[in-house]
Design a protein around this motif. Structure first.
Motif, PDB file in Angstrom:
ATOM      1  N   UNK A 296       0.811  -1.182  -0.013  1.00  0.00           N
ATOM      2  CA  UNK A 296       0.232   0.086   0.048  1.00  0.00           C
ATOM      3  C   UNK A 296       0.952   1.333  -0.122  1.00  0.00           C
ATOM      4  N   UNK A 297       1.911   1.111   0.735  1.00  0.00           N
ATOM      5  CA  UNK A 297       2.838   2.632   0.939  1.00  0.00           C
ATOM      6  C   UNK A 297       3.523   2.605  -0.415  1.00  0.00           C
ATOM      7  N   UNK A 298       3.944   1.589  -0.937  1.00  0.00           N
ATOM      8  CA  UNK A 298       4.684   1.766  -2.368  1.00  0.00           C
ATOM      9  C   UNK A 298       3.777   2.209  -3.067  1.00  0.00           C
ATOM     10  N   UNK A 299       2.505   1.782  -3.338  1.00  0.00           N
ATOM     11  CA  UNK A 299       1.607   2.196  -4.395  1.00  0.00           C
ATOM     12  C   UNK A 299       1.485   3.754  -4.128  1.00  0.00           C
ATOM     13  N   UNK A 300       1.235   4.185  -3.106  1.00  0.00           N
ATOM     14  CA  UNK A 300       0.980   5.524  -2.774  1.00  0.00           C
ATOM     15  C   UNK A 300       2.189   6.573  -3.059  1.00  0.00           C
ATOM     16  N   UNK A 301       3.243   5.866  -2.855  1.00  0.00           N
ATOM     17  CA  UNK A 301       4.771   6.714  -3.365  1.00  0.00           C
ATOM     18  C   UNK A 301       4.841   6.778  -4.685  1.00  0.00           C
ATOM     19  N   UNK A 302       4.305   5.855  -5.485  1.00  0.00           N
ATOM     20  CA  UNK A 302       4.369   5.705  -6.994  1.00  0.00           C
ATOM     21  C   UNK A 302       3.156   6.632  -7.682  1.00  0.00           C
ATOM     22  N   UNK A 303       2.209   7.315  -6.684  1.00  0.00           N
ATOM     23  CA  UNK A 303       1.105   8.073  -7.301  1.00  0.00           C
ATOM     24  C   UNK A 303       0.056   7.246  -7.604  1.00  0.00           C
ATOM     25  N   UNK A 304      -0.251   5.884  -7.153  1.00  0.00           N
ATOM     26  CA  UNK A 304      -1.132   4.883  -7.426  1.00  0.00           C
ATOM     27  C   UNK A 304      -1.997   4.757  -6.172  1.00  0.00           C
ATOM     28  N   UNK A 305      -2.749   3.693  -6.143  1.00  0.00           N
ATOM     29  CA  UNK A 305      -3.665   3.053  -5.292  1.00  0.00           C
ATOM     30  C   UNK A 305      -3.375   1.581  -5.421  1.00  0.00           C
ATOM     31  N   UNK A 306      -3.994   1.002  -4.308  1.00  0.00           N
ATOM     32  CA  UNK A 306      -3.956  -0.320  -4.458  1.00  0.00           C
ATOM     33  C   UNK A 306      -5.300  -0.946  -4.224  1.00  0.00           C
ATOM     34  N   UNK A 307      -5.713  -1.664  -5.247  1.00  0.00           N
ATOM     35  CA  UNK A 307      -7.012  -2.426  -5.189  1.00  0.00           C
ATOM     36  C   UNK A 307      -6.937  -4.031  -4.969  1.00  0.00           C
ATOM     37  N   UNK A 308      -7.327  -4.318  -3.634  1.00  0.00           N
ATOM     38  CA  UNK A 308      -7.450  -5.851  -3.372  1.00  0.00           C
ATOM     39  C   UNK A 308      -8.438  -6.374  -3.967  1.00  0.00           C
ATOM     40  N   UNK A 309      -8.207  -7.758  -4.240  1.00  0.00           N
ATOM     41  CA  UNK A 309      -9.290  -8.494  -5.111  1.00  0.00           C
ATOM     42  C   UNK A 309      -9.019 -10.026  -4.686  1.00  0.00           C
ATOM     43  N   UNK A 310     -10.093 -10.532  -3.772  1.00  0.00           N
ATOM     44  CA  UNK A 310      -9.873 -11.918  -3.324  1.00  0.00           C
ATOM     45  C   UNK A 310     -10.222 -12.898  -4.317  1.00  0.00           C
ATOM     46  N   UNK A 311      -9.104 -13.818  -4.324  1.00  0.00           N
ATOM     47  CA  UNK A 311      -9.147 -15.091  -5.434  1.00  0.00           C
ATOM     48  C   UNK A 311      -8.222 -16.000  -4.952  1.00  0.00           C
ATOM     49  N   UNK A 312      -8.073 -17.342  -5.228  1.00  0.00           N
ATOM     50  CA  UNK A 312      -7.654 -18.075  -4.643  1.00  0.00           C
ATOM     51  C   UNK A 312      -5.907 -17.871  -5.577  1.00  0.00           C
ATOM     52  N   UNK A 313      -4.825 -18.482  -4.997  1.00  0.00           N
ATOM     53  CA  UNK A 313      -3.618 -18.265  -5.411  1.00  0.00           C
ATOM     54  C   UNK A 313      -3.587 -18.976  -6.945  1.00  0.00           C
ATOM     55  N   UNK A 314      -3.948 -20.129  -7.199  1.00  0.00           N
ATOM     56  CA  UNK A 314      -3.958 -20.707  -8.602  1.00  0.00           C
ATOM     57  C   UNK A 314      -4.561 -19.562  -9.638  1.00  0.00           C
ATOM     58  N   UNK A 315      -5.918 -19.331  -8.960  1.00  0.00           N
ATOM     59  CA  UNK A 315      -6.351 -18.288 -10.182  1.00  0.00           C
ATOM     60  C   UNK A 315      -5.729 -16.802 -10.267  1.00  0.00           C
ATOM     61  N   UNK A 316      -5.259 -16.462  -9.104  1.00  0.00           N
ATOM     62  CA  UNK A 316      -4.484 -15.242  -9.189  1.00  0.00           C
ATOM     63  C   UNK A 316      -3.170 -15.301 -10.161  1.00  0.00           C
ATOM     64  N   UNK A 317      -2.468 -16.461 -10.307  1.00  0.00           N
ATOM     65  CA  UNK A 317      -1.589 -16.771 -11.186  1.00  0.00           C
ATOM     66  C   UNK A 317      -1.857 -16.494 -12.759  1.00  0.00           C
TER      67      UNK A 317
END
Length: 248
Positions: free
Chosen positions: A51-72
């Motif tokens: 989250x901190x890195x995203x803000x420092x990059x001028x962006x934001x973090x959107x969290x999406x819940x899903x399984x690890x396999x589907x995320x890959x």
């Protein structure tokens, strides 16, 4: 001088603009201390870092819940921008950039104390996989990467002996209840749960590691530019250079 400063500001803004906003990242279960879910709030040491890195990059973090396999799969298709807590493999590097490492991961196994004391010959990684192949069943997140030895075990002798259980706490419960003989775990996460939950007090971690690796961010080559990866690396490098409290 005014034009020079304006030019530098513009270059800086363009560099940060290289990262999309928001940055879409997957998560799934509690994985303390790295991920903590309380109602609809997602925190934890890894989550807050990103989250901190995203803000420092001028962006934001959107969290999406899903399984690890589907995320890959979603990262490969460009439906996600990044995955955290990733180990490097050549297969993954074909579709994702890897950031600089931001922490180390120590992988071991957890067994019941009674079972561990019955195995005085269990003194090495080779001993563990030999016993697991012949006698034991394991509760494991099979989508995770725990080193080449585990990959070979998973695909061969361990294929019929592994239960896929995504949530680490549930895996530890299964071992404590005797429903599985072992679980492959992050050493730090296992100790955290054992110390926090009385029902896990019979569990012990192996006195040696099964795998050790650097942990990175994985960034989709379909949505993330190399310039954005460089910005992530610059910020991570600055954080890694900061002295710890014991060094100050």
């Amino acid at each position: 001088m005014k034009y020079l400063l304006s030019g530098l500001v513009l270059i800086s803004m363009q560099a940060y603009a290289a990262c999309p906003s928001p940055l879409r990242m997957a998560y799934n279960n509690d994985w303390l201390p790295y991920v903590q879910l309380v109602d609809d709030i997602v925190t934890g040491t890894d989550i807050e870092l990103i989250r901190t890195l995203a803000v420092q990059l001028g962006s934001s973090l959107q969290l999406i819940k899903m399984s690890e396999q589907r995320a890959l799969q979603q990262l490969q298709q460009g439906e996600l921008d990044l995955i955290f807590a990733a180990s490097y493999t050549e297969e993954r590097a074909a579709y994702a950039y890897f950031s600089l490492p931001y922490r180390q991961e120590n992988i071991t196994a957890v067994l019941n104390e009674d079972l561990l004391t019955q195995q005085p010959e269990l003194t090495s990684k080779a001993d563990f996989y030999q016993l697991a192949a012949k006698q034991w069943s394991g509760a494991v997140n099979t989508a995770g990467y725990y080193g080449e030895d585990f990959e070979q075990f998973k695909q061969n002798k361990g294929k019929s002996r592994l239960f896929h259980v995504a949530e680490e706490f549930r895996r530890l419960q299964m071992v404590a209840q005797g429903r599985a003989q072992f679980s492959i775990v992050d050493h730090k996460v296992a100790l955290f749960h054992i110390h926090q939950h009385k029902e896990l007090s019979s569990l012990r971690v192996l006195p040696f590691l099964l795998h050790q690796s650097s942990i990175h961010l994985m960034l989709s080559k379909k949505t993330i530019s190399q310039s954005c990866v460089q910005q992530f690396d610059l910020l991570l490098k600055k954080r890694l250079r900061r002295p710890t409290a014991s060094e100050q």
